[in-house]
Design an enzyme around this catalytic site. Structure first.
Site, PDB file in Angstrom:
ATOM      1  N   ASP A 181      -5.984  -2.784  -3.060  1.00  0.00           N
ATOM      2  CA  ASP A 181      -7.149  -3.376  -3.376  1.00  0.00           C
ATOM      3  C   ASP A 181      -7.113  -4.531  -4.420  1.00  0.00           C
ATOM      4  OD1 ASP A 181      -8.094  -1.884  -1.592  1.00  0.00           O
ATOM      5  OD2 ASP A 181      -9.038  -0.357  -2.902  1.00  0.00           O
ATOM      6  N   ASP A 223      -6.109  -8.026   5.117  1.00  0.00           N
ATOM      7  CA  ASP A 223      -5.433  -8.903   4.419  1.00  0.00           C
ATOM      8  C   ASP A 223      -5.517 -10.271   4.597  1.00  0.00           C
ATOM      9  OD1 ASP A 223      -3.633  -8.320   6.448  1.00  0.00           O
ATOM     10  OD2 ASP A 223      -2.109  -8.813   5.054  1.00  0.00           O
ATOM     11  N   ASN A 255       0.823  -1.498  -0.150  1.00  0.00           N
ATOM     12  CA  ASN A 255       0.107  -0.073   0.008  1.00  0.00           C
ATOM     13  C   ASN A 255       0.876   1.295  -0.127  1.00  0.00           C
ATOM     14  OD1 ASN A 255      -2.706  -0.920  -0.239  1.00  0.00           O
ATOM     15  ND2 ASN A 255      -2.432  -1.644   2.080  1.00  0.00           N
TER      16      ASN A 255
END
Length: 329
Positions: A204, A230, A195
């Site tokens: 995503d 996650d 990220n």
């Protein structure tokens, strides 16, 4: 790694994390939403019969029209609009025979004109039709919202609530079929770093890839979910520990193969265990996942869980039959 394994969902909570207290009517609607149709039909026949008997016994001068609303609404709610229409038409015909075409005290009065009688009958038909359509629309909305509440919007997998419900059903079915459960947890390695480096859209994308790969590696009736963040979970019924171990490796290979095709360099770790109870098997799988993470990530670990202890049998050894389950590369 922050675990999202807690699957205790004893009650519903509002946005302030305060338990929601259902009214008696709300509790009845929710409780009857999943009742077997045959059972629901039997109870509704008894309810309809009781109302009709009371209406017939009280005579035409006592209006009980509103009492019919309860069985009519629950008929549509439990059995659908078609059943509601059929029962509504039958009840209208019966009540017109019992009470005439008037209203309450004038039900049997000879002064009621034909046009008034027809209007009264038409009003009853309109009211019944409106109630059937309204309750039917409400039930469809209820079912859709309940389904949406159990689906992870990003990946399309079930969420924790759905996983708890479906895995509990699978636990009962596997016990009847004399099978054991294979429960596993998948965690994306260094997800925060992905990220931070590529952005949340990339994160995503990674989560969606893991979900698609997980779905492709299991059977349509197996239970899968994104528990949060996650972390993903799966629960399967298998014949024995050997097939469970092979299946664990295949699932990890499928997810890893999908991740290696991306530009993000993402990997995943997997921990799996066997058992006869979902809660305990997931707990062992969670510990196994931590061992896989500690062993270097991007690998999978499997442990033959505490089947004997969960069945209530006395075991000669420790809690786990495979104390030294080693990660598989």
């Amino acid at each position: 790694m922050k675990s999202t394994l807690d699957l205790n969902i004893a009650t519903a909570f509002d946005r302030r994390n305060v338990p929601v207290k259902w009214s008696p009517l709300e509790a009845a609607l929710r409780g009857s939403a999943d009742v077997n149709r045959t059972v629901a039909a039997a109870w509704l026949i008894l309810l309809w019969s009781a109302v009709l008997i009371v209406d017939g016994a009280t005579g035409p001068h006592l209006c009980l029209n509103s009492v019919y609303l309860a069985p009519l609404c629950f008929t549509v709610w439990c059995l659908g609009r078609i059943a509601g229409v059929v029962s509504g038409l039958i009840v209208i015909s019966v009540t017109l025979q019992l009470n005439g075409f008037g209203d309450g005290l004038s039900a049997q009065a000879s002064t009621v004109s034909t046009s008034t009688a027809a209007l009264n009958a038409g009003v009853r038909v309109f009211g019944v039709t409106f109630i059937i359509l309204f309750v039917g629309a409400f039930r469809r909305t209820f079912d859709q919202e309940r389904a949406n509440a159990q689906i992870d919007p990003l990946t399309g997998l079930g969420n924790r609530r759905a996983f708890k419900r479906e895995s509990s059903s699978l636990e009962l079915a596997s016990a009847r079929d004399n099978r054991i459960l294979l429960c596993g947890l998948i965690d994306v390695d260094d997800f925060k770093a992905i990220n931070d480096r590529y952005g949340h859209a990339a994160g995503d994308d990674v989560l969606s890839i893991v979900a698609d790969a997980l779905l492709s590696a299991v059977r349509p009736y197996d239970v899968t979910a994104r528990l949060g963040g996650d972390e993903f979970a799966f629960c399967l019924a298998v014949r024995d520990t050997a097939s469970a171990e092979r299946k664990s490796g295949k699932i990890h290979d499928a997810v890893m193969a999908a991740l290696t095709k991306t530009e993000y360099g993402a990997t995943c770790s997997l921990g799996a265990a066997t058992g006869v109870g979902v809660a305990e098997t997931l707990r062992v799988a969670d510990q196994t996942l931590y061992r896989a993470k500690d062993a270097g990530k991007s690998i999978w670990a499997f442990e033959d869980g505490p089947a004997e202890e969960e069945k209530g049998l006395e075991g000669d050894g420790p809690s786990y039959r495979a104390q030294n389950a080693m990660p598989r590369v």
